[in-house]
Motif scaffolding. Structure first.
Motif, PDB file in Angstrom:
ATOM      1  N   GLU A 158       0.491   7.267  -6.402  1.00 34.85           N
ATOM      2  CA  GLU A 158      -0.660   8.167  -6.486  1.00 34.85           C
ATOM      3  C   GLU A 158      -0.255   9.607  -6.189  1.00 34.85           C
ATOM      4  O   GLU A 158      -0.721  10.549  -6.847  1.00 34.85           O
ATOM      5  CB  GLU A 158      -1.748   7.716  -5.502  1.00 34.85           C
ATOM      6  N   LEU A 159       0.608   9.805  -5.206  1.00 35.06           N
ATOM      7  CA  LEU A 159       1.088  11.146  -4.889  1.00 35.06           C
ATOM      8  C   LEU A 159       1.863  11.742  -6.056  1.00 35.06           C
ATOM      9  O   LEU A 159       1.689  12.918  -6.406  1.00 35.06           O
ATOM     10  CB  LEU A 159       1.953  11.108  -3.631  1.00 35.06           C
ATOM     11  N   ASP A 169       0.823  -1.205   0.000  1.00 36.16           N
ATOM     12  CA  ASP A 169       0.000   0.000   0.000  1.00 36.16           C
ATOM     13  C   ASP A 169       0.859   1.258   0.000  1.00 36.16           C
ATOM     14  O   ASP A 169       0.486   2.275  -0.609  1.00 36.16           O
ATOM     15  CB  ASP A 169      -0.916   0.015   1.223  1.00 36.16           C
ATOM     16  N   GLN A 224       1.680   4.420   6.535  1.00 38.99           N
ATOM     17  CA  GLN A 224       1.481   3.049   6.990  1.00 38.99           C
ATOM     18  C   GLN A 224       2.301   2.719   8.235  1.00 38.99           C
ATOM     19  O   GLN A 224       2.387   1.542   8.617  1.00 38.99           O
ATOM     20  CB  GLN A 224       1.864   2.077   5.865  1.00 38.99           C
ATOM     21  N   GLY A 235       4.184   7.475   1.595  1.00 42.83           N
ATOM     22  CA  GLY A 235       3.297   6.321   1.718  1.00 42.83           C
ATOM     23  C   GLY A 235       3.675   5.415   2.866  1.00 42.83           C
ATOM     24  O   GLY A 235       2.806   4.923   3.601  1.00 42.83           O
ATOM     25  N   LEU A 284       0.556   4.287  -2.666  1.00 44.15           N
ATOM     26  CA  LEU A 284       0.330   5.667  -2.239  1.00 44.15           C
ATOM     27  C   LEU A 284       1.391   6.610  -2.796  1.00 44.15           C
ATOM     28  O   LEU A 284       1.080   7.751  -3.172  1.00 44.15           O
ATOM     29  CB  LEU A 284       0.307   5.739  -0.712  1.00 44.15           C
ATOM     30  N   ASP A 285       2.635   6.155  -2.859  1.00 44.15           N
ATOM     31  CA  ASP A 285       3.691   6.986  -3.449  1.00 44.15           C
ATOM     32  C   ASP A 285       3.429   7.268  -4.921  1.00 44.15           C
ATOM     33  O   ASP A 285       3.622   8.391  -5.403  1.00 44.15           O
ATOM     34  CB  ASP A 285       5.045   6.302  -3.276  1.00 44.15           C
TER      35      ASP A 285
END
Length: 438
Positions: free
Chosen positions: A86-87, A79, A139, A135, A83-84
């Motif tokens: 997506e950023l 995840d 987490q 990210g 997330l990285d």
């Protein structure tokens, strides 16, 4: 607690630890004695073959390991990578929106350079400064040096982080530029050279090899949870929770909101075509226009009743009001139009093409524009932008067609002959010569 009691407690803790280690060694010895590698049939095999089972089990133990992270943290590592990405995508979109004012081609021409700058900034502000990407921080994970031995892992060295940035930032940029260059060389009008084709085959081989190695590394990661990517495995950097007591708590509040919103939007997409929202919207807008027209009529009793009341009645006749409203919605009042461009509005984009006039008001529009408006109203009528009347039909405009009027003949028949000019001139000359000769 006195010193004697404290020493006794420490001795009891050490005794329990030695007992657990002895039990672990005993279980390991029993497993080795009952292992397939110690079977007499395997021991009687020739030298290269009798070591294969032992090597295979050793390799499996090394892959499986006893220090792997729990499955919950493996999910957190994956995840974090998502997330990285997506950023990075969000930042790239924002930069592209900012660069479109300087030219629409800049975002496409400098796409690789933009990604390089964004990755470098994110690497500096996250991994280099805090040993964790954004990210991973979300987490509750951070990078550690897995080469360190001991109960507490040490932070990655500067050499490890430098190599990580060089491979993930500079390496991706160099590989993308190399692939783009090969695509440009192979996709041109001319046949690519032998060297370019050889480089393309080598590039495909390297890409396939890297994909296979990354897939194998990810399978090993699923087993023991040590290294998420191939770069982490090469540099011996792994993501771990900051403390041994950390627990992965997932909040489903955002997920619940997303599910509710998606269910609501899908319900609206199913319901709106059945309700016919466009028809209700037209009915409300028509009622509003009638009310405003009645108010204007009551307040302006002295005005001319034949004066045009449309919102774009000030436009010249050559301009299509529908095209003008679609292309210049910001300048929709007469005062603004008269103030700008010396009172002359319209351009080649808004001039009427293939003119059609509306029935009954007779205002002229483009054929495509007026047909689309009338068809969109589904027979209920469209309010003219020039005069404000309700229009339901249209017909071709013949205002620029001039029909020649002919004077009627007294006999009722007209007979005409086509005479060649050269023949008539030659016959006239012969007649004149004959007269002179006489």
């Amino acid at each position: 607690m006195s010193s004697a009691n404290f020493v006794a407690a420490q001795q009891r803790v050490l005794e329990r630890r030695r007992r657990r280690e002895a039990e672990a060694h005993g279980r390991l010895a029993d497993q080795q004695r009952s292992s397939v590698t110690n079977h007499p049939a395997v021991q009687r095999l020739p030298y290269p073959l009798n070591t294969l089972p032992q090597s295979g089990f050793s390799l499996w133990d090394a892959i499986k390991g006893r220090e792997g992270t729990r499955p919950a943290f493996r999910v957190g590592q994956v995840d974090a990578e998502l997330l990285d990405e997506e950023l990075l995508g969000l930042l790239k979109g924002q930069v592209g929106e900012a660069l479109k004012y300087f030219g629409a081609h800049l975002r496409d021409d400098w796409s690789n350079e933009i990604q390089l700058a964004l990755r470098a900034i994110l690497f500096k502000l996250s991994i280099w400064d805090h040993d964790a990407s954004y990210g991973a921080a979300l987490q509750s994970l951070k990078y550690v040096d897995s080469r360190s031995k001991g109960p507490v892992y040490s932070t990655p060295t500067k050499l490890q982080k430098s190599l990580y940035g060089l491979l993930t930032v500079g390496g991706r940029y160099a590989w993308d530029k190399w692939e783009n260059w090969l695509i440009n060389q192979e996709g041109g009008y001319e046949e690519p050279s032998q060297e370019v084709r050889s480089l393309g085959r080598i590039t495909n081989l390297l890409s396939t090899t890297h994909s296979i190695a990354a897939f194998a590394s990810f399978l090993v990661f699923l087993v023991n949870g040590h290294y998420r990517t191939l770069v982490d495995r090469l540099l011996r950097m792994r993501l771990t929770p900051p403390s041994a007591q950390a627990s992965r708590e997932v909040s489903f509040e955002y997920l619940n909101r997303q599910l509710v919103w998606h269910a609501f939007t899908e319900f609206l997409l199913f319901l709106l075509p059945l309700v016919g929202i466009s028809r209700w919207r037209r009915w409300v807008s028509r009622a509003w226009r009638k009310a405003m027209s009645a108010i204007r009529t009551s307040t302006d009793d002295d005005d001319d009743v034949n004066e045009k009341q449309g919102e774009l009645s000030f436009l010249p006749e050559r301009t299509c009001a529908i095209c003008y409203k679609a292309t210049d919605e910001n300048t929709a009042t007469e005062n603004e139009v008269m103030a700008s461009s010396g009172g002359i509005s319209g351009s080649a984009h808004t001039d009427i093409t293939n003119p059609y006039e509306t029935i009954p008001c007779g205002c002229v529009y483009c054929f495509v524009c007026i047909v689309q408006k009338l068809e969109g109203e589904e027979g209920e009528g469209w309010v003219c932008l020039r005069c404000g009347e309700l229009v339901k039909k249209c017909k071709p405009w013949n205002g620029d067609v001039l029909e020649e009027t002919r004077r009627p003949s007294s006999s009722g028949k007209i007979v005409g002959f086509a005479v060649d000019d050269t023949v008539s001139n030659s016959s006239k000359q012969e007649h004149e010569n004959a007269v002179d000769a006489e």
